[in-house]
Design an enzyme around this catalytic site. Structure first.
Site, PDB file in Angstrom:
ATOM      1  CG  ASP A  15      -1.828   1.189   1.298  1.00  0.00           C
ATOM      2  OD1 ASP A  15      -2.152   1.746   0.232  1.00  0.00           O
ATOM      3  OD2 ASP A  15      -2.229   1.573   2.417  1.00  0.00           O
ATOM      4  CD  GLU A  75      -4.867   0.890  -2.319  1.00  0.00           C
ATOM      5  OE1 GLU A  75      -5.607   0.044  -1.783  1.00  0.00           O
ATOM      6  OE2 GLU A  75      -4.562   1.970  -1.776  1.00  0.00           O
ATOM      7  CG  ASP A 148      -1.293   3.151   6.529  1.00  0.00           C
ATOM      8  OD1 ASP A 148      -1.959   3.546   5.557  1.00  0.00           O
ATOM      9  OD2 ASP A 148      -1.117   3.824   7.554  1.00  0.00           O
TER      10      ASP A 148
END
Length: 195
Positions: A15, A75, A148
């Site tokens: 991420d 992502e 996260d």
């Protein structure tokens, strides 16, 4: 003696971020998903964007060396109103991807909505809902301080789910290391949307 009918695949999910970058490493054997490692890379303490990019490259490279993933799922940066933020986020994503590319690890990108939908069934799920569903999928409690990192785990699991779809299986029959997803998969999954 039991025959090994399922091969293990290790997936790292990333991420991207410019303040905090989350990651999750999973191992998949058959349909059994095991969490290997997860955490965050804190970047806010570095004074320049260049130092942050250097740290991202070094840390992702170290994770790759430690866990030897077969594939990386990352992502896509979401589109925001601030072009400068988007540029910095794109650079962070690119540096993480470069660490994988330097080691010949295939990369697949997923939108935040696709990741949430894959894990929770809703593309509008909150971080808390994603974390809750990950605990159910993995059958373990996850640390709430690493939201996260749970996004990184979700990205890896999303990739596992989509890497086993008929469209990706058809596109990957030619090579063990072929890239799943991407434009080719989109075209094969959405023939009516391409003109």
């Amino acid at each position: 003696m039991q025959q090994a009918d399922a091969t293990e695949k290790v997936i790292i999910g990333v991420d991207p971020g410019t303040q905090v970058m989350g990651y999750g490493v999973i191992s998949v054997k058959g349909q059994q998903i095991t969490l290997v490692q997860y955490g965050v890379i804190h970047l806010s303490k570095y004074t320049t964007h260049e130092l942050k990019l250097k740290k991202i490259f070094e840390r992702i490279s170290q994770l790759i060396d430690d866990y030897l993933p077969d594939e990386m799922a990352i992502e896509d940066p979401f589109y925001g109103k601030n072009p400068q933020s988007m540029l910095k986020l794109g650079r962070a994503q690119g540096v993480a991807m470069a660490a994988a590319l330097a080691r010949d690890i295939p990369i697949v990108e997923y939108s935040p909505k696709k990741v949430k939908q894959s894990v929770t069934g809703s593309g509008a799920a909150s971080k808390e809902q994603v974390a809750y569903m990950l605990e159910k999928i993995l059958k373990m409690e996850l640390s709430k301080e690493f939201m996260d990192a749970t996004d990184g785990i979700a990205i890896a699991i999303c990739h596992h789910y989509h890497a086993n779809t008929p469209a990706s299986a058809a596109s990957s029959t030619g090579s063990k290391k072929s890239k799943k997803g991407g434009w080719g998969a989109f075209v094969s999954e959405n023939p009516k949307r391409v003109k």
